[in-house]
Design a protein around this motif. Sequence first.
Motif, mmCIF file in Angstrom:
data_model
loop_
_atom_site.group_PDB
_atom_site.id
_atom_site.type_symbol
_atom_site.label_atom_id
_atom_site.label_comp_id
_atom_site.label_asym_id
_atom_site.label_seq_id
_atom_site.Cartn_x
_atom_site.Cartn_y
_atom_site.Cartn_z
ATOM 1 N N HIS A 1 -28.410 10.267 102.888
ATOM 2 C CA HIS A 1 -27.552 9.713 101.883
ATOM 3 C C HIS A 1 -25.893 9.793 102.020
ATOM 4 C CE1 HIS A 1 -26.112 7.167 98.353
ATOM 5 N NE2 HIS A 1 -27.333 6.659 98.522
ATOM 6 N N ARG A 2 -25.062 8.708 101.748
ATOM 7 C CA ARG A 2 -23.644 8.843 101.991
ATOM 8 C C ARG A 2 -23.255 9.971 100.855
ATOM 9 N NH1 ARG A 2 -21.140 3.373 101.923
ATOM 10 N NH2 ARG A 2 -23.296 2.579 101.936
ATOM 11 N N LEU A 3 -24.018 9.932 99.893
ATOM 12 C CA LEU A 3 -23.294 10.837 98.625
ATOM 13 C C LEU A 3 -23.645 12.368 99.083
ATOM 14 C CD1 LEU A 3 -24.186 9.251 95.120
ATOM 15 C CD2 LEU A 3 -21.879 9.977 96.057
ATOM 16 N N THR A 4 -24.732 12.396 99.684
ATOM 17 C CA THR A 4 -24.938 13.784 99.957
ATOM 18 C C THR A 4 -23.973 14.531 101.049
ATOM 19 O OG1 THR A 4 -27.265 13.026 99.893
ATOM 20 C CG2 THR A 4 -26.930 15.329 100.571
ATOM 21 N N VAL A 5 -23.640 13.449 102.055
ATOM 22 C CA VAL A 5 -22.457 13.922 102.791
ATOM 23 C C VAL A 5 -21.098 14.091 102.199
ATOM 24 C CG1 VAL A 5 -21.107 13.055 104.794
ATOM 25 C CG2 VAL A 5 -23.632 12.639 104.828
ATOM 26 N N LEU A 6 -20.761 13.293 101.269
ATOM 27 C CA LEU A 6 -19.691 13.375 100.457
ATOM 28 C C LEU A 6 -19.619 14.788 99.743
ATOM 29 C CD1 LEU A 6 -16.882 11.844 99.543
ATOM 30 C CD2 LEU A 6 -18.008 11.124 97.582
ATOM 31 N N LYS A 7 -20.744 15.175 99.145
ATOM 32 C CA LYS A 7 -20.919 16.266 98.316
ATOM 33 C C LYS A 7 -20.666 17.469 99.242
ATOM 34 C CE LYS A 7 -23.604 14.961 94.583
ATOM 35 N NZ LYS A 7 -25.067 14.982 94.074
ATOM 36 N N ALA A 8 -21.257 17.162 100.555
ATOM 37 C CA ALA A 8 -21.211 18.490 101.454
ATOM 38 C C ALA A 8 -19.694 18.685 101.934
ATOM 39 C CB ALA A 8 -21.934 18.403 102.484
ATOM 40 N N TYR A 9 -19.058 17.517 102.135
ATOM 41 C CA TYR A 9 -17.729 17.642 102.398
ATOM 42 C C TYR A 9 -16.652 18.270 101.539
ATOM 43 C CZ TYR A 9 -17.920 14.416 106.906
ATOM 44 O OH TYR A 9 -18.310 14.034 108.087
ATOM 45 N N ARG A 10 -17.167 17.963 100.228
ATOM 46 C CA ARG A 10 -16.274 18.514 99.155
ATOM 47 C C ARG A 10 -16.646 20.132 99.225
ATOM 48 N NH1 ARG A 10 -16.499 13.733 94.847
ATOM 49 N NH2 ARG A 10 -14.952 12.435 95.609
ATOM 50 N N LEU A 11 -17.766 20.434 99.204
ATOM 51 C CA LEU A 11 -17.861 21.775 99.165
ATOM 52 C C LEU A 11 -17.423 22.534 100.337
ATOM 53 C CD1 LEU A 11 -21.896 22.104 98.169
ATOM 54 C CD2 LEU A 11 -19.791 22.948 96.847
ATOM 55 N N LEU A 12 -17.245 22.246 101.582
ATOM 56 C CA LEU A 12 -16.635 22.497 102.712
ATOM 57 C C LEU A 12 -15.125 22.732 102.312
ATOM 58 C CD1 LEU A 12 -18.553 21.103 105.552
ATOM 59 C CD2 LEU A 12 -18.403 23.569 105.211
#
Length: 467
Positions: free
Chosen positions: A36-47
């Motif tokens: 899901h797109r939100l999962t990617v967004l969260k991962a990018y924010r963590l990185l």
Amino acid sequence: MALIQDEVRSGMDRGEWKAGEKLPSVRSMAERLGVHRLTVLKAYRLLEEEGLLYSRYKNGYYVRAQVEAKPDTPDGDAASGWAYAAAPGYVNRSRLSDIHSMKVSHPMSEALIDPALLPNRFLSNHVKQVLDLHPMVLSTYSTVLGDPELREALSAFFAEDHGIDVDAGELLITSGSQQAIDLVSRSLVKPGDRVLIERPTYSPAIDVFQQQNIILLPVELTAEGYDLDAVEALMEKEKPRLFYMNPTFHNPTGYTVPAKQRKLLVELAERHDCILVEDDVYHDIYFDQPPPPPLFYYDTEGYVVYIRSFSKYIAPGLRISVLAARPSVMEGIRPLKALSDSGSPLLNQKIFQHYFFSSRMQEHVQKLRTAVRMRKDVMEKALARTGWSWDSPDGGLNLWISLPDEIPADLLLERCVARSVSFVPGSICDPLGKMNARIRLSYSFLSEKRIAEAVEQLIEAAEELRS
Ligand SMILES: Cc1ncc(COP(=O)(O)O)c(C=O)c1O
């Protein structure tokens, strides 16, 4: 989420995404990995929080350059998360300009003075007089350092008003302080050098140094100034070439570094061979007391480069600032100014000089201080019911607000722009790209009525995010 983080890390190791390069958009990464797109967004924010990525407003996520460990320090800087350098050949953008380019009716992002508070009508008559006095002014260039008559007058002004002894030959007229910062970043440091910078700071300064592939080392700034032990430790360990600072009515916080720290900072700079670049654009915009003397006042050995903007509160379109530096430093800056524009426009310098040294100017600036202060009061009153926190500044043009955790500044900005209101998100003022719980609101550009309207919209947008 771990899948996405691993994908990004291994892509970076493989060289698929190099420092300064953009990662695939959230949407395409989601499609590529079937998540899901939100999962990617969260991962990018963590990185991003880990310091591996940085984001550009409405533009996506980029790979942050990492500082290589020095051979004599096994952990080097890699562990410090300080790296903030552009990849070679990468043309940086001014993130502040990106925000200013958004068309909104109530921009609280503009740290400019409302044109209605500037002496426009008087200046338009005055320009005619200047042209009569100097009929050849449009037919010739200024000298590279700037009009000698103006520099002599400014040298006398610094002596009388500040007790600073600076020769006309040690003054360079620049096209705004922005140009002065750019010249400093290109003449006094080279790619790979280290530069101390306040955290937070004036966002285009980050962009300018980053453009030169310079490694920025943040120095925390608080209402009490800097932690001088921490500054000294950084100077000792990292050997920075310079320290870019805005110690008076600082942008964005409004803080002023206390007088007692100023002298000590100059001594530290001398001891550690680190040039202090003192950006003093708000010196004259105070509400009660004038600020302490510039650091430049304490400098006897040539360790301070002093940048003072004047046109900002008279006629910003004139783009007149002055850079003061002792000859050994000026030698490096002057040729770059020659290459850049052969000297700032002579007409602008003449217009500025005739106005700045007139009695009219003193009246103007006094009235302006009162008007800007009233607008600050209106903004603070309108914000009072939010429970958000900030330190009320004694000068300058901005409030630096702390938001509650559940209101991220980037999302709030999106909601505000939809309501035709803008502000500066804290992350672009942070050399580490964090501070997403902070926003900068400028109170000098909008009328009192429009400030109240803009703050109302801001509060409604924040309530929307909370619910
Ligand atoms: C800290 C700081 N430095 C430099 C500048 C640029 O000033 P100028 O308009 O003189 O280029 C600004 C403008 O907002 C500023 O806030």
